[in-house]
Design a protein around this motif. Structure first.
Motif, mmCIF file in Angstrom:
data_model
loop_
_atom_site.group_PDB
_atom_site.id
_atom_site.type_symbol
_atom_site.label_atom_id
_atom_site.label_comp_id
_atom_site.label_asym_id
_atom_site.label_seq_id
_atom_site.Cartn_x
_atom_site.Cartn_y
_atom_site.Cartn_z
ATOM 1 N N ILE A 59 -6.864 -10.515 6.222
ATOM 2 C CA ILE A 59 -7.852 -10.285 5.163
ATOM 3 C C ILE A 59 -7.489 -9.039 4.352
ATOM 4 O O ILE A 59 -7.606 -9.000 3.138
ATOM 5 N N MET A 60 -7.030 -7.995 5.058
ATOM 6 C CA MET A 60 -6.729 -6.719 4.402
ATOM 7 C C MET A 60 -5.301 -6.645 3.881
ATOM 8 O O MET A 60 -4.938 -5.659 3.251
ATOM 9 N N HIS A 61 -4.492 -7.664 4.190
ATOM 10 C CA HIS A 61 -3.063 -7.594 3.830
ATOM 11 C C HIS A 61 -2.467 -6.304 4.370
ATOM 12 O O HIS A 61 -1.731 -5.609 3.671
ATOM 13 N N THR A 82 -12.055 -0.324 9.267
ATOM 14 C CA THR A 82 -13.027 -1.085 8.474
ATOM 15 C C THR A 82 -13.920 -1.951 9.368
ATOM 16 O O THR A 82 -15.085 -2.185 9.047
ATOM 17 N N MET A 85 -16.451 0.347 10.862
ATOM 18 C CA MET A 85 -17.425 0.620 9.806
ATOM 19 C C MET A 85 -18.437 -0.520 9.705
ATOM 20 O O MET A 85 -19.641 -0.308 9.554
ATOM 21 N N LEU A 96 -9.429 -2.009 -2.368
ATOM 22 C CA LEU A 96 -8.031 -1.911 -1.936
ATOM 23 C C LEU A 96 -7.211 -3.078 -2.474
ATOM 24 O O LEU A 96 -6.045 -2.924 -2.827
ATOM 25 N N ARG A 97 -7.848 -4.256 -2.555
ATOM 26 C CA ARG A 97 -7.134 -5.414 -3.098
ATOM 27 C C ARG A 97 -6.807 -5.236 -4.574
ATOM 28 O O ARG A 97 -5.767 -5.691 -5.050
ATOM 29 N N LEU A 121 -15.051 -1.812 -0.022
ATOM 30 C CA LEU A 121 -13.777 -1.145 0.248
ATOM 31 C C LEU A 121 -12.620 -2.149 0.246
ATOM 32 O O LEU A 121 -11.571 -1.892 -0.350
ATOM 33 N N LEU A 122 -12.814 -3.289 0.885
ATOM 34 C CA LEU A 122 -11.733 -4.284 0.933
ATOM 35 C C LEU A 122 -11.339 -4.738 -0.476
ATOM 36 O O LEU A 122 -10.151 -4.849 -0.804
#
Lengths: 160, 135
Positions: free
Chosen positions: B28-30, B56, B59, A63-64, A59-60
């Motif tokens: 990390i996720m911006h 997240t 999760m 999204l990036r 998921l990360l």
């Protein structure tokens, strides 16, 4: 994201016609070793052999690499991030993602449904699917995918 | 790797949603949303008194119950979850699950696990499931 309802409820048919199938710009991403280390510590992950990544990175990474921000995505549905909550998440891992590997991301909106909740009132469920593939010699080889839904609060239920 | 037979209970994972991890994940996720690092914003929005943990991360805690049982995540095929509630900084959580069923298909064996994350003082914040290869 938080959940303030949108001021007006847009017409569903118009939204569906405009959004379903809408493709994201897409792009590429890679994960550095220090990001692996720090993210795994933050996730309280059990030990994972380098260079493998925790599956949350599906998921990360999506999204990036999707080529737009969440703010830009939800703006397509005529709402600000303040009116949006995470709904359901699905991840599929064909192979574990790795640090130091460049991946390509493609994605699109796959569904939009309107629902009524006892407490939430009127809300839309917007779902989008993103695919992570290899690049270079591995171009086109699917490594993982994710499907994410957002709950878009449209109108609070009026009691009494 | 632990034996993942139908009915097996996954080892529970006890975690604290610490503020440092939330701030690392913001980077990390911006993710510019201040509800994950600024208690003042959370209060002004009427959402509580402390920063709210990233979904997240919640999760990840659920997935960790599977990863701990498997000795890693290489055998994970799929995962799905839905978010039921917010987790705040310093909340103590328990993540766990169990093997609901196993299946053999095309020479591969898999296990379907149900997963959950709860606040230690009660209240489920996430429910999900995962399918993993077991042979």
């Amino acid at each position: 994201m938080t959940a303030s309802p949108a001021a007006q409820v847009p017409e569903l048919a118009e939204l569906r016609a405009r959004l379903i199938g809408h493709e994201f710009p897409g792009g590429e991403f890679s994960v550095e070793e220090h990001e692996r280390w720090l993210s795994h510590e933050a996730m309280k992950s059990p030990p994972i052999k380098p260079p493998l990544l925790h599956p949350v990175w599906v998921l990360l990474g999506s999204l990036r690499g999707m080529g737009m921000t969440i703010e830009e995505l939800v703006a397509l549905a005529d709402v600000s991030p303040d009116g949006v909550l995470f709904g359901e998440t699905e991840l599929e891992q064909l192979e574990p993602l790795r640090t130091g590997v460049r991946y390509a991301v493609s994605g699109r909106i796959v569904s939009l449904e309107r629902r009524q909740g006892k407490r939430a009132g009127t809300f839309d469920v917007l779902a989008f699917r993103m695919e992570i593939s290899g690049t270079g010699d591995d171009e086109g080889r699917l490594a993982a995918s994710s499907t994410q839904s957002f709950l878009i609060m449209r109108q609070k239920r009026q009691d009494g | 790797m632990a034996e993942l037979a139908a009915g097996a209970v996954l080892p529970e994972q006890i975690v604290v949603a610490d503020g440092q991890s939330m701030r690392v994940f913001t980077l990390i996720m911006h993710d510019p949303n201040p509800v994950h690092f600024d208690a003042g914003t959370v209060r002004s929005l009427g959402l509580g008194e402390k920063p709210i943990n990233q979904g997240t991360l919640n999760m990840a805690y659920a997935l960790n119950a599977v990863g701990a049982a498997l000795g890693g995540f290489e055998r994970l095929r799929s995962f799905r979850c839905r978010f039921l509630g917010s987790v705040y900084e310093d909340d103590r959580l328990v993540a766990g699950g169990s093997v609901e069923q196993t299946a053999d298909e095309g020479g591969r064996s898999s296990a379907m696990c149900t997963l959950w994350v709860e606040r230690a003082d009660g209240g489920r914040v996430l429910e999900g499931s995962a399918i993993v290869d077991i042979g």
